[in-house]
Write an enzyme that holds these catalytic residues in place. Structure first.
Site, PDB file in Angstrom:
ATOM      1  N   TRP A 262       6.971 -12.718 -19.156  1.00  0.00           N
ATOM      2  CA  TRP A 262       7.777 -13.636 -18.379  1.00  0.00           C
ATOM      3  C   TRP A 262       7.351 -15.038 -18.516  1.00  0.00           C
ATOM      4  O   TRP A 262       6.234 -15.341 -18.426  1.00  0.00           O
ATOM      5  CB  TRP A 262       7.846 -13.256 -16.848  1.00  0.00           C
TER       6      TRP A 262
ATOM      7  N   GLU B 267      11.250 -10.405 -19.419  1.00  0.00           N
ATOM      8  CA  GLU B 267      11.870 -10.419 -18.018  1.00  0.00           C
ATOM      9  C   GLU B 267      12.674 -11.779 -17.935  1.00  0.00           C
ATOM     10  O   GLU B 267      12.297 -12.687 -17.880  1.00  0.00           O
ATOM     11  CB  GLU B 267      10.584 -10.677 -17.204  1.00  0.00           C
TER      12      GLU B 267
ATOM     13  N   LYS C 209      15.232 -14.513 -15.740  1.00  0.00           N
ATOM     14  CA  LYS C 209      15.350 -14.777 -14.455  1.00  0.00           C
ATOM     15  C   LYS C 209      16.198 -15.732 -14.192  1.00  0.00           C
ATOM     16  O   LYS C 209      16.907 -16.302 -14.987  1.00  0.00           O
ATOM     17  CB  LYS C 209      13.849 -15.494 -14.191  1.00  0.00           C
TER      18      LYS C 209
ATOM     19  N   ASP D 242      13.822  -7.572 -12.781  1.00  0.00           N
ATOM     20  CA  ASP D 242      13.447  -7.804 -11.465  1.00  0.00           C
ATOM     21  C   ASP D 242      14.214  -7.945 -10.196  1.00  0.00           C
ATOM     22  O   ASP D 242      15.306  -8.903 -10.442  1.00  0.00           O
ATOM     23  CB  ASP D 242      12.477  -9.193 -11.640  1.00  0.00           C
TER      24      ASP D 242
ATOM     25  N   HIS E  99      15.496 -11.657  -9.474  1.00  0.00           N
ATOM     26  CA  HIS E  99      16.109 -12.329 -10.298  1.00  0.00           C
ATOM     27  C   HIS E  99      17.550 -12.580 -10.630  1.00  0.00           C
ATOM     28  O   HIS E  99      17.947 -13.132 -11.748  1.00  0.00           O
ATOM     29  CB  HIS E  99      15.312 -12.153 -11.449  1.00  0.00           C
TER      30      HIS E  99
ATOM     31  N   HIS F 205      10.892  -4.527 -12.262  1.00  0.00           N
ATOM     32  CA  HIS F 205       9.894  -5.053 -11.236  1.00  0.00           C
ATOM     33  C   HIS F 205      10.855  -5.167  -9.713  1.00  0.00           C
ATOM     34  O   HIS F 205      11.679  -5.838  -9.393  1.00  0.00           O
ATOM     35  CB  HIS F 205       9.940  -6.801 -11.513  1.00  0.00           C
TER      36      HIS F 205
ATOM     37  N   ASP G 107      14.463 -15.393  -4.331  1.00  0.00           N
ATOM     38  CA  ASP G 107      13.584 -14.758  -4.985  1.00  0.00           C
ATOM     39  C   ASP G 107      12.262 -14.949  -4.351  1.00  0.00           C
ATOM     40  O   ASP G 107      11.211 -15.393  -4.830  1.00  0.00           O
ATOM     41  CB  ASP G 107      13.470 -15.290  -6.336  1.00  0.00           C
TER      42      ASP G 107
ATOM     43  N   ASP H 121      10.230 -12.558  -3.140  1.00  0.00           N
ATOM     44  CA  ASP H 121       9.187 -11.800  -3.384  1.00  0.00           C
ATOM     45  C   ASP H 121       8.426 -11.066  -2.036  1.00  0.00           C
ATOM     46  O   ASP H 121       7.306 -11.020  -2.025  1.00  0.00           O
ATOM     47  CB  ASP H 121       7.874 -12.345  -4.180  1.00  0.00           C
TER      48      ASP H 121
ATOM     49  N   ASP I 117       6.554  -5.913  -7.834  1.00  0.00           N
ATOM     50  CA  ASP I 117       6.275  -7.305  -8.069  1.00  0.00           C
ATOM     51  C   ASP I 117       6.630  -8.016  -6.711  1.00  0.00           C
ATOM     52  O   ASP I 117       7.788  -8.548  -6.549  1.00  0.00           O
ATOM     53  CB  ASP I 117       7.056  -8.132  -9.233  1.00  0.00           C
TER      54      ASP I 117
HETATM   55  C1  RNT Z   1       8.456 -14.476 -12.050  1.00  0.00           C
HETATM   56  C2  RNT Z   1       8.172 -12.839 -12.395  1.00  0.00           C
HETATM   57  C3  RNT Z   1       6.933 -12.383 -12.862  1.00  0.00           C
HETATM   58  C4  RNT Z   1       5.788 -12.897 -11.951  1.00  0.00           C
HETATM   59  C5  RNT Z   1       4.455 -12.246 -12.000  1.00  0.00           C
HETATM   60  C6  RNT Z   1       3.430 -12.793 -11.481  1.00  0.00           C
HETATM   61  O1  RNT Z   1       9.484 -14.582 -11.182  1.00  0.00           O
HETATM   62  O2  RNT Z   1       8.815 -12.012 -11.433  1.00  0.00           O
HETATM   63  O3  RNT Z   1       7.336 -11.046 -13.015  1.00  0.00           O
HETATM   64  O4  RNT Z   1       6.191 -12.422 -10.344  1.00  0.00           O
HETATM   65  O5  RNT Z   1       4.483 -11.998 -13.670  1.00  0.00           O
HETATM   66 ZN    ZN Z   2       8.910  -9.994 -11.935  1.00  0.00          ZN
END
Ligand code: RNT
Ligand code: ZN
Length: 425
Positions: free
Chosen positions: A192, A233, A235, A266, A269, A293, A301, A303, A333
């Site tokens: 990523w 990945e 986003k 993810d 994302h 993820h 986003d 997390d 994640d």
């Molecule tokens: C960032 C991505 C990525 C990170 C990690 C730490 O938006 O989701 O995967 O969260 O690599």
């Molecule tokens: Zn991620």
């Protein structure tokens, strides 16, 4: 009056009643539990220390990522992180995996830049993983570094900076392949990059062309699939790259299909109302395997720790409904520093597993109703299925797996906090 934990006899009685109830619907609950034990979840190491790593330089978290909260006890050393992971793994049923980032190497106090890392820096992780029977996954760290300070890495306009990050990603794949070979289970190595624009770019094409070219250079060396699986990945945006992300969803979907790479979905994302559950079946038509993820975005986003939401249930359902869960590598994640970090792992991983169990327990009559064109029955049965005793099956699964049933795991985390994490400065 303090609540007391259910006795083993009560748990077993509830389980056997649940099995009967499921059996009447054509669902084999013990088989669902057995199937659950074959699905590993990759725990993300970075929840344990707020995405800091062990390079020894305490720069700010970059790449438009943000960890909020000041709960004491983050792991400060590899030994502390492994200690916390051991605690978390002891409270989660099943055998799982650990997802490492390049900055979690052990550099022996030396300054080792990202373009100099190699598998020797992860030898202690391999030893730990071997002794615990867990597989390892890996990620290059293309953020929190002076050469990523302007928000660009593999798509950087300067060839020298691109070369640096290409070398980092190449080495990361070498390390991933070495981890996979050492542990006898393929290491999913996920790239990523944060590259993107805060404000409206004048040229979106050139950076995307550069990213594709850099990635092609990164993937030049082939490795055996038994050792390494490459993932990338996409986003939508990050903090400081709100207007355009170079590695967008369309960019990587095309890239993966033409280069035969794993696409990483993810959950945070995409647009806030867009879910990844609906994407799984589509991308599995064109790609042999994908990576998830699993995260929980709250308004953005953010997390947040994964919990048993409708979104999570929908994701798990699609992983199971695709017919071969092995095609979907499930990783977590998120990063929350406002609560006990070990608890964050346990809550998120247990939620993921419970969602998968619910999916494995889905009554076949729902699909049959759809096949028969009976939309009324499909909806009615979907709703009724929500009341089935999956909790009794989950509790028994925890009991049979030798991990605490219900919130009893919290006692272990609290004891660990009193004795270990709470004493960290
Ligand atoms: C960032 C991505 C990525 C990170 C990690 C730490 O938006 O989701 O995967 O969260 O690599
Ligand atoms: Zn991620």
């Amino acid at each position: 009056m303090p609540a007391s934990a259910p006795t083993e006899a009560a748990l077993k009685a509830a389980y056997s009643a649940a099995c009967e109830r499921y059996a009447a619907l054509g669902v084999d609950a013990p088989a669902a539990c057995a199937a659950l034990t074959t699905i590993p979840v990759s725990l993300h190491c970075w929840q344990g220390d707020d995405v800091r790593g062990f390079e020894g330089v305490t720069g700010a978290l970059g790449g438009g990522l943000a960890v909020t909260g000041d709960h004491p006890g983050r792991a400060r050393t590899p030994a502390e992180l492994r200690d916390d992971l051991d605690m978390a793994l002891a409270l989660i049923p099943g055998r799982h995996r650990l997802n490492l980032h390049a900055i979690y190497g052990e550099f022996g106090g030396k300054q080792v830049d990202r373009d100099e890392i190699d598998a020797t820096h992860f030898a202690d992780w391999v030893a730990w993983a071997k002794s615990r029977g867990v597989g390892l996954d890996f990620n290059p760290t293309c953020f929190s570094h002076p050469k990523a300070a302007d928000g660009f890495t593999l798509a950087h306009p300067e060839a020298g900076i691109r070369r640096f990050w290409i070398e980092h990603c190449r080495r990361s794949r070498e390390i991933g392949a070495a981890l996979g070979a050492a542990l006898g289970t393929p290491c999913v190595t996920n790239i990523w990059v944060p590259d993107g624009f805060k404000d409206t770019p004048a040229d979106r094409f050139s950076p995307r062309a550069r990213l594709a070219e850099s990635l092609d250079a990164v993937f030049e060396t082939p490795f055996p699939a038994e050792h390494l699986r490459d993932a990338v990945e996409p986003k939508l945006f990050g903090i400081g790259s709100e207007s355009c992300t170079v590695g967008s969803s369309e960019f990587y979907l095309g890239y993966c299909i033409t280069r035969r790479k794993l696409l990483c979905l993810d959950a945070g994302h995409y647009h806030p109302t867009e879910t990844i559950s609906d994407k799984i079946s589509s991308v599995l038509l064109y790609l042999p395997e994908i990576l998830l993820h699993v995260s929980r975005g709250v308004r953005w986003d953010s997390d947040h720790v994964v919990t048993l939401t409708d979104d999570l249930l929908a994701i798990a359902r699609e992983v199971v409904a695709c017919g071969d869960p092995a095609r979907v590598h499930v990783g977590l994640d998120y990063f929350d520093a406002s609560i006990n970090r070990v608890a964050a792992w346990v809550i998120g991983t247990r939620a993921m597993l419970r969602a998968l169990l619910v999916a494995l327990l889905e009554p076949p009559a729902i699909r049959a109703a759809e096949r028969a064109g009976d939309r009324t029955a499909r909806l009615a049965l979907q709703e009724e299925a929500k009341g089935l005793p999956c909790g009794a099956v989950w509790d028994h699964h925890c009991l049979a797996s030798g991990v605490p049933v219900g919130p009893a795991w919290l006692d272990a985390v609290r004891a660990h906090e009193r004795a270990v994490t709470g004493k960290r400065a």
